[in-house]
Design an enzyme around this catalytic site. Structure first.
Site, PDB file in Angstrom:
ATOM      1  N   ASN A   1      46.589  29.803  45.810  1.00 47.25           N
ATOM      2  CA  ASN A   1      47.013  29.314  44.498  1.00 47.25           C
ATOM      3  C   ASN A   1      47.682  30.502  43.804  1.00 47.25           C
ATOM      4  OD1 ASN A   1      47.276  28.379  41.905  1.00 47.25           O
ATOM      5  ND2 ASN A   1      45.068  28.254  41.488  1.00 47.25           N
TER       6      ASN A   1
ATOM      7  N   LYS B   1      49.239  30.570  41.108  1.00 51.68           N
ATOM      8  CA  LYS B   1      49.192  30.468  39.639  1.00 51.68           C
ATOM      9  C   LYS B   1      50.577  30.789  39.061  1.00 51.68           C
ATOM     10  CE  LYS B   1      44.291  31.305  39.818  1.00 51.68           C
ATOM     11  NZ  LYS B   1      43.070  31.790  39.216  1.00 51.68           N
TER      12      LYS B   1
ATOM     13  N   HIS C   1      42.427  22.025  37.969  1.00 47.37           N
ATOM     14  CA  HIS C   1      41.978  23.417  38.057  1.00 47.37           C
ATOM     15  C   HIS C   1      41.315  23.805  36.733  1.00 47.37           C
ATOM     16  CE1 HIS C   1      42.059  27.779  38.251  1.00 47.37           C
ATOM     17  NE2 HIS C   1      42.133  27.646  39.566  1.00 47.37           N
TER      18      HIS C   1
ATOM     19  N   GLU D   1      41.488  26.311  34.921  1.00 44.94           N
ATOM     20  CA  GLU D   1      42.401  26.889  33.917  1.00 44.94           C
ATOM     21  C   GLU D   1      43.144  25.778  33.181  1.00 44.94           C
ATOM     22  OE1 GLU D   1      44.359  29.608  36.557  1.00 44.94           O
ATOM     23  OE2 GLU D   1      42.532  30.813  36.639  1.00 44.94           O
TER      24      GLU D   1
ATOM     25  N   GLU E   1      34.900  25.322  42.567  1.00 42.84           N
ATOM     26  CA  GLU E   1      35.233  26.625  42.002  1.00 42.84           C
ATOM     27  C   GLU E   1      34.389  26.893  40.765  1.00 42.84           C
ATOM     28  OE1 GLU E   1      39.456  27.937  43.256  1.00 42.84           O
ATOM     29  OE2 GLU E   1      39.643  26.766  41.428  1.00 42.84           O
TER      30      GLU E   1
ATOM     31  N   GLY F   1      38.674  34.839  39.399  1.00 42.97           N
ATOM     32  CA  GLY F   1      39.402  36.005  38.903  1.00 42.97           C
ATOM     33  C   GLY F   1      38.493  37.092  38.338  1.00 42.97           C
TER      34      GLY F   1
ATOM     35  N   SER G   1      37.306  34.249  43.592  1.00 41.98           N
ATOM     36  CA  SER G   1      37.261  35.632  44.084  1.00 41.98           C
ATOM     37  C   SER G   1      37.026  35.747  45.593  1.00 41.98           C
ATOM     38  CB  SER G   1      36.208  36.448  43.318  1.00 41.98           C
ATOM     39  OG  SER G   1      36.537  36.516  41.941  1.00 41.98           O
TER      40      SER G   1
HETATM   41  P1  PGA Z   1      40.699  33.842  42.421  1.00 42.16           P
HETATM   42  O1  PGA Z   1      41.244  32.405  41.939  1.00 42.16           O
HETATM   43  O2  PGA Z   1      40.658  33.815  43.921  1.00 42.16           O
HETATM   44  O3  PGA Z   1      41.692  34.836  41.871  1.00 42.16           O
HETATM   45  O4  PGA Z   1      39.337  34.003  41.834  1.00 42.16           O
HETATM   46  C1  PGA Z   1      40.816  31.216  42.552  1.00 42.16           C
HETATM   47  C2  PGA Z   1      41.417  30.018  41.869  1.00 42.16           C
HETATM   48  O5  PGA Z   1      41.534  30.030  40.633  1.00 42.16           O
HETATM   49  O6  PGA Z   1      41.816  29.036  42.516  1.00 42.16           O
END
Ligand code: PGA
Length: 248
Positions: free
Chosen positions: A9, A11, A94, A96, A166, A172, A212
């Site tokens: 992803n 982003k 997601h 976010e 998640e 993150g 992560s």
């Molecule tokens: P990350 O993000 O691996 O940077 O923690 C995962 C995600 O948001 O899909």
């Protein structure tokens, strides 16, 4: 048999030039053919990335879409537009988007129906916040997200859907859920799908872990019985790391 799926992803990262550069670097490595590799890129990169991956087994994903085919929805992208560009997958719900853009269980459900109607495979994200985990509500929260996302979704679509568990506190932040915690929660999500649909669907649904995930944590994670893959943010932006994840 569930085919493992590792999805990057990106982003809101990588302009067109950077995207092509990253794809060209990934292409230099030998990829494991038994693992489905997906890159979910910004809308503006889709066309060029599609061209760059054309001789590979890498699949292409978007990170969001509207459920309507067209109309007065300023700033939105429709399933027809994604389909025209040859998108295979779309990330929906997601955290976010839930957190910053008012995505709700209801919009996630509408988007999932629309994606499936247009032959785009949804990657449905669910997960609890730190507060919810600390108050012992993680199962309740995730179960409710799953039940609402799958409302009126036909059982024959199960093989076209991927769930990504998640936990928000692990995205993150560098904090991953332990492989055992991820396995437990994914097993619980699988049971929920079993309760909604039945035994076969419970066995067939693919469920990823995200939050992560890094090259040094992937093999333990993928060694767990319930875990079918990973949705990866940060580590998917470096070719070497992403290839290590795919070739776990
Ligand atoms: P990350 O993000 O691996 O940077 O923690 C995962 C995600 O948001 O899909």
């Amino acid at each position: 048999m569930r085919t493992p799926i590792i999805a990057g992803n990106w982003k809101m990262n990588n302009n067109i030039e950077e995207s092509i550069e990253l794809v060209e670097e990934i292409k230099k490595f030998q990829l494991d053919r038994d693992v489905e590799a997906v890159i979910c890129v910004p809308f503006t990169d889709i066309k060029d990335v599609k061209a760059a991956i054309k001789d590979t087994d890498i699949k292409l994903g978007a990170q969001n879409m509207h459920w309507e085919e067209k109309g007065a929805f300023t700033g939105e992208i429709s399933p027809l537009m994604l389909k025209e560009l040859g998108v295979d997958y779309v990330i929906l719900g997601h955290s976010e988007r839930r957190q910053y853009f008012n995505e709700t269980d209801d919009t996630v459900n509408k988007k999932m129906k629309s994606a499936l109607n247009h032959d785009i495979k949804p990657i449905i994200c669910v997960g609890e916040s730190l507060e919810e985990r600390e108050s012992g509500k993680e199962r309740e929260v995730v179960k409710s997200q799953v039940i609402k996302a799958f409302e009126d979704i036909d059982r024959k679509e199960i093989e076209n859907i991927v769930i990504a568990y998640e936990p928000i506190w692990a995205i993150g932040t560098g904090k991953t859920a332990s492989a055992d915690d991820a396995n437990d929660m994914i097993g619980f999500i699988r049971d929920t799908i079993g309760e909604i649909y039945g035994k076969e669907e419970k066995q067939n649904i693919r469920i990823q872990y995200g939050g992560s995930v890094k090259p040094d944590t992937i093999s333990e994670l993928m060694g767990k019985e319930e875990v079918d893959g990973a949705l990866v943010g940060g580590a998917s932006l470096k070719s070497e790391d992403f290839v290590k994840l795919i070739n776990y």
